[in-house]
Design a protein around this motif. Structure first.
Motif, PDB file in Angstrom:
ATOM      1  N   ALA A  86       0.829  -1.203   0.000  1.00 19.29           N
ATOM      2  CA  ALA A  86       0.000   0.000   0.000  1.00 19.29           C
ATOM      3  C   ALA A  86       0.863   1.253   0.000  1.00 19.29           C
ATOM      4  N   ALA A  87       1.931   1.242   0.806  1.00 14.16           N
ATOM      5  CA  ALA A  87       2.815   2.407   0.854  1.00 14.16           C
ATOM      6  C   ALA A  87       3.487   2.642  -0.491  1.00 14.16           C
ATOM      7  N   ALA A  88       3.864   1.564  -1.168  1.00 12.69           N
ATOM      8  CA  ALA A  88       4.488   1.713  -2.491  1.00 12.69           C
ATOM      9  C   ALA A  88       3.486   2.271  -3.497  1.00 12.69           C
ATOM     10  N   PHE A  89       2.257   1.747  -3.494  1.00 11.80           N
ATOM     11  CA  PHE A  89       1.222   2.291  -4.375  1.00 11.80           C
ATOM     12  C   PHE A  89       0.972   3.763  -4.069  1.00 11.80           C
ATOM     13  N   ARG A  90       0.907   4.098  -2.802  1.00 11.77           N
ATOM     14  CA  ARG A  90       0.625   5.480  -2.407  1.00 11.77           C
ATOM     15  C   ARG A  90       1.743   6.405  -2.880  1.00 11.77           C
ATOM     16  N   SER A  91       2.996   5.951  -2.696  1.00 14.75           N
ATOM     17  CA  SER A  91       4.130   6.772  -3.137  1.00 14.75           C
ATOM     18  C   SER A  91       4.148   6.948  -4.643  1.00 14.75           C
TER      19      SER A  91
ATOM     20  N   ASN B  87      -3.519   5.682  -5.731  1.00 16.30           N
ATOM     21  CA  ASN B  87      -4.247   5.696  -4.463  1.00 16.30           C
ATOM     22  C   ASN B  87      -5.318   4.619  -4.376  1.00 16.30           C
ATOM     23  N   GLU B  88      -5.985   4.326  -5.506  1.00 21.35           N
ATOM     24  CA  GLU B  88      -7.044   3.327  -5.454  1.00 21.35           C
ATOM     25  C   GLU B  88      -6.488   1.963  -5.070  1.00 21.35           C
ATOM     26  N   GLU B  89      -5.347   1.602  -5.658  1.00 16.70           N
ATOM     27  CA  GLU B  89      -4.727   0.319  -5.325  1.00 16.70           C
ATOM     28  C   GLU B  89      -4.162   0.334  -3.901  1.00 16.70           C
TER      29      GLU B  89
ATOM     30  N   ALA C 245      -2.827   3.596  12.455  1.00 21.45           N
ATOM     31  CA  ALA C 245      -2.182   4.387  11.404  1.00 21.45           C
ATOM     32  C   ALA C 245      -2.715   4.004  10.023  1.00 21.45           C
ATOM     33  N   VAL C 246      -2.913   2.716   9.797  1.00 23.31           N
ATOM     34  CA  VAL C 246      -3.439   2.265   8.503  1.00 23.31           C
ATOM     35  C   VAL C 246      -4.876   2.726   8.333  1.00 23.31           C
ATOM     36  N   LYS C 247      -5.638   2.664   9.409  1.00 16.27           N
ATOM     37  CA  LYS C 247      -7.030   3.112   9.336  1.00 16.27           C
ATOM     38  C   LYS C 247      -7.103   4.583   8.940  1.00 16.27           C
ATOM     39  N   LEU C 248      -6.234   5.395   9.488  1.00 14.15           N
ATOM     40  CA  LEU C 248      -6.228   6.821   9.152  1.00 14.15           C
ATOM     41  C   LEU C 248      -5.838   7.047   7.691  1.00 14.15           C
ATOM     42  N   GLU C 249      -4.859   6.259   7.214  1.00 18.08           N
ATOM     43  CA  GLU C 249      -4.460   6.393   5.806  1.00 18.08           C
ATOM     44  C   GLU C 249      -5.613   6.021   4.883  1.00 18.08           C
ATOM     45  N   ALA C 250      -6.326   4.945   5.221  1.00 12.40           N
ATOM     46  CA  ALA C 250      -7.464   4.536   4.396  1.00 12.40           C
ATOM     47  C   ALA C 250      -8.546   5.616   4.402  1.00 12.40           C
TER      48      ALA C 250
ATOM     49  N   LEU D 182     -11.233   0.149  -9.128  1.00 13.93           N
ATOM     50  CA  LEU D 182     -10.018  -0.433  -8.572  1.00 13.93           C
ATOM     51  C   LEU D 182      -9.703  -1.740  -9.272  1.00 13.93           C
ATOM     52  N   PRO D 183      -8.492  -1.906  -9.744  1.00 11.28           N
ATOM     53  CA  PRO D 183      -8.131  -3.175 -10.388  1.00 11.28           C
ATOM     54  C   PRO D 183      -8.037  -4.293  -9.368  1.00 11.28           C
ATOM     55  N   ALA D 184      -8.485  -5.467  -9.802  1.00 12.67           N
ATOM     56  CA  ALA D 184      -8.436  -6.608  -8.883  1.00 12.67           C
ATOM     57  C   ALA D 184      -7.000  -7.010  -8.614  1.00 12.67           C
ATOM     58  N   GLY D 185      -6.233  -7.166  -9.709  1.00  8.09           N
ATOM     59  CA  GLY D 185      -4.821  -7.470  -9.538  1.00  8.09           C
ATOM     60  C   GLY D 185      -4.575  -8.849  -8.953  1.00  8.09           C
ATOM     61  N   PRO D 186      -3.520  -9.534  -9.375  1.00  8.92           N
ATOM     62  CA  PRO D 186      -3.205 -10.865  -8.861  1.00  8.92           C
ATOM     63  C   PRO D 186      -2.220 -10.834  -7.711  1.00  8.92           C
ATOM     64  N   SER D 187      -2.082  -9.681  -7.046  1.00  6.85           N
ATOM     65  CA  SER D 187      -0.985  -9.526  -6.103  1.00  6.85           C
ATOM     66  C   SER D 187      -1.207 -10.194  -4.770  1.00  6.85           C
ATOM     67  N   SER D 188      -2.393 -10.626  -4.468  1.00  7.34           N
ATOM     68  CA  SER D 188      -2.624 -11.198  -3.144  1.00  7.34           C
ATOM     69  C   SER D 188      -3.625 -12.330  -3.221  1.00  7.34           C
ATOM     70  N   ARG D 189      -3.401 -13.341  -2.433  1.00  2.08           N
ATOM     71  CA  ARG D 189      -4.381 -14.419  -2.391  1.00  2.08           C
ATOM     72  C   ARG D 189      -5.681 -13.917  -1.793  1.00  2.08           C
ATOM     73  N   ILE D 190      -5.579 -13.084  -0.754  1.00  2.00           N
ATOM     74  CA  ILE D 190      -6.789 -12.513  -0.187  1.00  2.00           C
ATOM     75  C   ILE D 190      -7.190 -11.328  -1.035  1.00  2.00           C
ATOM     76  N   LYS D 191      -8.197 -11.499  -1.846  1.00  2.00           N
ATOM     77  CA  LYS D 191      -8.727 -10.375  -2.604  1.00  2.00           C
ATOM     78  C   LYS D 191      -9.763  -9.692  -1.730  1.00  2.00           C
ATOM     79  N   PRO D 192      -9.753  -8.373  -1.649  1.00  5.97           N
ATOM     80  CA  PRO D 192     -10.766  -7.687  -0.858  1.00  5.97           C
ATOM     81  C   PRO D 192     -12.130  -7.869  -1.491  1.00  5.97           C
ATOM     82  N   SER D 193     -12.804  -8.940  -1.106  1.00  8.00           N
ATOM     83  CA  SER D 193     -14.039  -9.334  -1.783  1.00  8.00           C
ATOM     84  C   SER D 193     -15.083  -8.243  -1.773  1.00  8.00           C
ATOM     85  N   PHE D 194     -15.173  -7.525  -0.675  1.00  8.96           N
ATOM     86  CA  PHE D 194     -16.207  -6.508  -0.616  1.00  8.96           C
ATOM     87  C   PHE D 194     -15.925  -5.389  -1.604  1.00  8.96           C
ATOM     88  N   LEU D 195     -14.637  -5.017  -1.731  1.00  6.43           N
ATOM     89  CA  LEU D 195     -14.311  -3.973  -2.702  1.00  6.43           C
ATOM     90  C   LEU D 195     -14.594  -4.447  -4.120  1.00  6.43           C
ATOM     91  N   LEU D 196     -14.280  -5.694  -4.412  1.00  7.82           N
ATOM     92  CA  LEU D 196     -14.517  -6.199  -5.761  1.00  7.82           C
ATOM     93  C   LEU D 196     -15.993  -6.161  -6.107  1.00  7.82           C
TER      94      LEU D 196
END
Length: 760
Positions: A292-297, A301-303, A320-325, A349-363
């Protein structure tokens, strides 16, 4: 009250006094509050909607309360519409989206837990992977991990308290105490200075032998960290690259390289490393946080938001993460509107294959093509906005997900789970299958992360665990500040003779002064795990030795020094190495006893003596000690011997022969007469001499009613024998007598003699 609702309530109270709030009904709003407390968020939302419809101008505070109710009821898309309308009135503050963020994160967590539990094809190792990542990482460390950096020990350094850490970790985290047991510096000042840290030779060699590749990678990693501190980033990244070539699946190493890439503004490579981490350890919050920090930098932002939600799903209390979100989400919602009234373009937001846990609610909520359900909007007179940012033809980019409850606890009421998740299960790919496919391209072998490194059996050799002093398997291994390891008993015996390390000859006087001979816990655990049988045999030998030493009938240690008597204190100054060992053994075996005899030119020590019992021992920094003892019984030596430099003996205890009848009557008269004579002699002494005697031996014991009550005779006899000016040989003769009458007669003669010779 929840912080988000509290903010909205304050805003709402302020708005009630404005002209636009004149149409609000306080009773209906009270009903809405009660509905929220009862968990009926749909009813609360409908009341807020009806109240908003009565207003001439939209009330922003009430609109936010409606949005919160919709979010907590699981109707995220509807909630987003309300948040967007509120944002049109005034840009949203991050804290106003706290409830929305918590709902989404909680929903993702609940959904993914449910999905993972329903997968029946999960392998045992993969199940352990899921479970272990959920546990606190400190509980997951194996024997070879450093408590501070959580990685393989590099240049392992054992403190005098027995705990082992990486040398660099101790240098970087120099807090003047051990982080495991909180040992303070006043107990080991030298070792808590950087110059005092020495690598444990044995453990360092074992780790290099057992985990050669990972050990090399850790050294390159450590060198890279050093260059990073010096801001030599180009050479630092080369060290990290070499380390990752050796250990491509080490997530903590990837995490540090990703952070270094971000510092070098190479966000693309940082994202790649973060993506690899998320594939290897999909349930590790830090992996998603770095991504997330790399995407933000990188301005994505969506990713970044998607990964922040993953973090919160895995670690809900990460403030801290909650505040960033909240910041990103408030910016995204508020940026729907621009000053000219036109909507900006927002890509889903792109689904992306980067994580096994996909944020299902966002998708499902942020880019699903499921149609909106407008059935519940028919009664609403709320002003609506046509936002191209959330539209795609007849479908909504942000559809309402009806009949869906996040399960998030309400600030007013415990959660009432009245709705169920209705997303199509086909949209969720089995995590085990995806994990295998994603890892195929990154590394050949995926660690199970079960919390334990396995030592190759062919590399286990008991010779690596032999003490260099006794040439046997380590028993109670201790490590000196210079980094060498010995058996505890072996080291103590060496330090009795010389305060230097037996191997490197470094001075250990300070270590000796602390008496901090704590076992090296890692060595002890390695022995128990890999050489259990050998250690059991070694322990058996040690216990047999202790049993033999504790048998005071067969072999009694003899301290050759001065005369000692039953019931009389006998303080000793112990400085010879042989007697240091003897006193230590008497304490370790638990007997706390040894014999005291005077010297004999022919035999080494006399044929009679007195057993002493240790009451207290005080050690000096140089190894000397003062031992407080008291006499308990007389003995006769049957056989002289030696053991490890000090004398030993087989003995039999002496007891006075008892008499009866007329002999007893005469004995009592003699006893009383000699006692009165002794009392008169002591009373006649000068005050300074009496005070010296009392300070050393105490007061003259009282006369006993039964002179034969103690096998060793009356205590006052021994007190008098100790203070009378007699030679040792004369005292020894009286000590050896086993008839009280003979001893009383001898004492009377001595009293007569010293009374006549005393200067007037």
């Amino acid at each position: 009250m929840d912080a988000g609702i509290e903010n909205h309530a304050e805003y709402y109270v302020h708005e009630l006094s404005s002209p636009s709030a004149t149409g609000l009904c306080a009773e209906m709003l009270g009903v809405a509050d009660e509905a929220c407390r009862a968990g009926d968020f749909d009813l609360a939302a409908e009341i807020y909607t009806s109240q908003l419809a009565e207003l001439e101008h939209t009330d922003r505070g009430l609109l936010l309360r409606k949005a919160d109710a919709l979010a907590r009821g699981g109707r995220i898309a509807d909630a987003l519409d309300s948040y967007c309308i509120a944002a049109n009135l005034q840009a949203l503050r991050p804290d106003e989206l706290q409830i929305l963020v918590e709902v989404i994160a909680h929903t993702i967590r609940t959904k993914e837990h449910s999905d993972i539990k329903t997968i029946s094809v999960a392998s045992t190792s993969e199940s352990r992977c899921f479970e272990s990542d959920e546990i606190d990482e400190e509980q997951n460390l194996d024997l070879f991990s450093c408590y501070l950096c959580k990685c393989l020990l590099t240049e392992p350094t054992s403190l005098v308290c027995g705990h082992t850490f990486c040398k660099r970790c101790l240098e970087d985290d120099l807090v003047k105490e051990c982080r495991s047991c909180r040992l303070k510096t006043n107990k080991s000042p030298r070792q808590f200075s950087v110059d005092g840290l020495r690598v444990n030779v044995i453990i360092s060699g074992l780790i290099g032998k057992w985990f050669n590749s990972e050990s090399k990678a850790r050294r390159y990693w450590s060198e890279g960290e050093g260059l990073w501190k010096k801001m030599d980033l180009s050479n630092a990244i080369l060290k990290f690259n070499t380390a990752i070539e050796l250990e491509p699946c080490e997530c903590r190493l990837l995490a540090r390289r990703a952070e270094l890439f971000m510092e070098m503004k190479n966000f693309g490579q940082a994202i790649k490393d973060a993506d690899t981490m998320c594939r290897l350890r999909p349930l590790w919050p830090k992996a998603h946080y770095i991504k997330a920090a790399a995407f933000r930098s990188a301005g994505r932002n969506e990713e970044a938001l998607q990964e922040y939600f993953c973090c919160l799903a895995l670690k809900s209390d990460w403030i801290a993460v909650k505040l960033e979100a909240q910041k990103i989400l408030s910016h995204m919602v508020s940026s729907v509107f621009v000053t000219d009234g036109l909507a900006t373009s927002m890509q889903p937001l792109p689904a992306g294959p980067s994580s096994r846990i996909k944020p299902s609610f966002l998708l499902s909520s942020l880019h699903s093509s499921l149609p909106r359900d407008r059935a519940k909007e028919g009664c609403s007179k709320e002003p609506t906005l046509s936002c191209s940012k959330f539209k795609d033809g007849n479908s909504s980019i942000l559809p309402r997900s009806e009949n869906m409850n996040s399960g998030l606890s309400s600030p007013f009421v415990q959660p009432v789970l009245k709705r169920k998740w209705t997303e199509d299960a086909k949209g969720f790919e089995p995590p085990n299958k995806q994990l295998k496919e994603d890892n195929a391209s990154s590394c050949k072998t995926l660690p199970t992360f079960s919390g334990a490194r396995q030592v190759p059996s062919q590399l286990l050799d008991s010779a690596d665990f032999e003490c260099s002093l006794c040439m046997r398997l380590f028993y109670e291994p201790v490590t000196t500040p210079c980094g060498h390891t010995f058996c505890l008993k072996c080291l103590e015996r060496c330090l009795d003779h010389n305060p230097n390390c037996p191997l490197c000859k470094e001075n250990l006087s300070e270590y000796l002064a602390t008496r901090a001979y704590n076992k090296t816990l890692l060595m002890e655990e390695l022995l128990q795990r890999y050489f259990c049988d050998e250690l059991a045999e070694r322990r058996k030998v040690h216990e047999e030795e202790m049993t033999e030493l504790s048998n005071l009938n067969l072999e009694v240690p003899i301290f050759v020094c001065t005369m000692a008597f039953p019931t009389i204190p006998c303080p000793l100054h112990v400085f010879e190495p042989r007697y240091r060992l003897m006193i230590r053994r008497s304490m370790e075996t638990g007997t706390k006893q040894f014999g005291m005899c005077i010297a004999d030119e022919l035999k080494g020590f006399a044929d009679h003596g007195c057993m002493l019992e240790v009451r207290d021992v005080k050690f000096f920094p140089d190894g000397r000690s003062v031992v407080d003892t008291i006499g308990i019984a007389r003995f006769k030596v049957l056989c002289h011997g030696q053991r490890d430099g000090y004398h030993t003996a087989q003995i039999e205890y002496l007891e006075d022969k008892k008499v009866e009848g007329e002999e007893l009557t005469e004995l009592v008269k003699l006893h009383d007469s000699v006692y009165d004579q002794a009392l008169g002699w002591f009373t006649s002494l000068k005050d300074d001499m009496k005070n010296q005697i009392i300070s050393h031996f105490g007061h003259l014991p009282v006369k006993e009613s039964d002179p034969q009550g103690n096998p060793n005779g009356p205590a006052w006899c021994w007190w008098l024998l100790a203070v009378l000016p007699l030679e040792n040989k004369a005292q020894l003769t009286i000590l050896a007598m086993n008839a009280l009458k003979d001893r009383l007669v001898a004492i009377r003669r001595v009293l007569i003699f010293v009374t006549r010779k005393r200067p007037r």
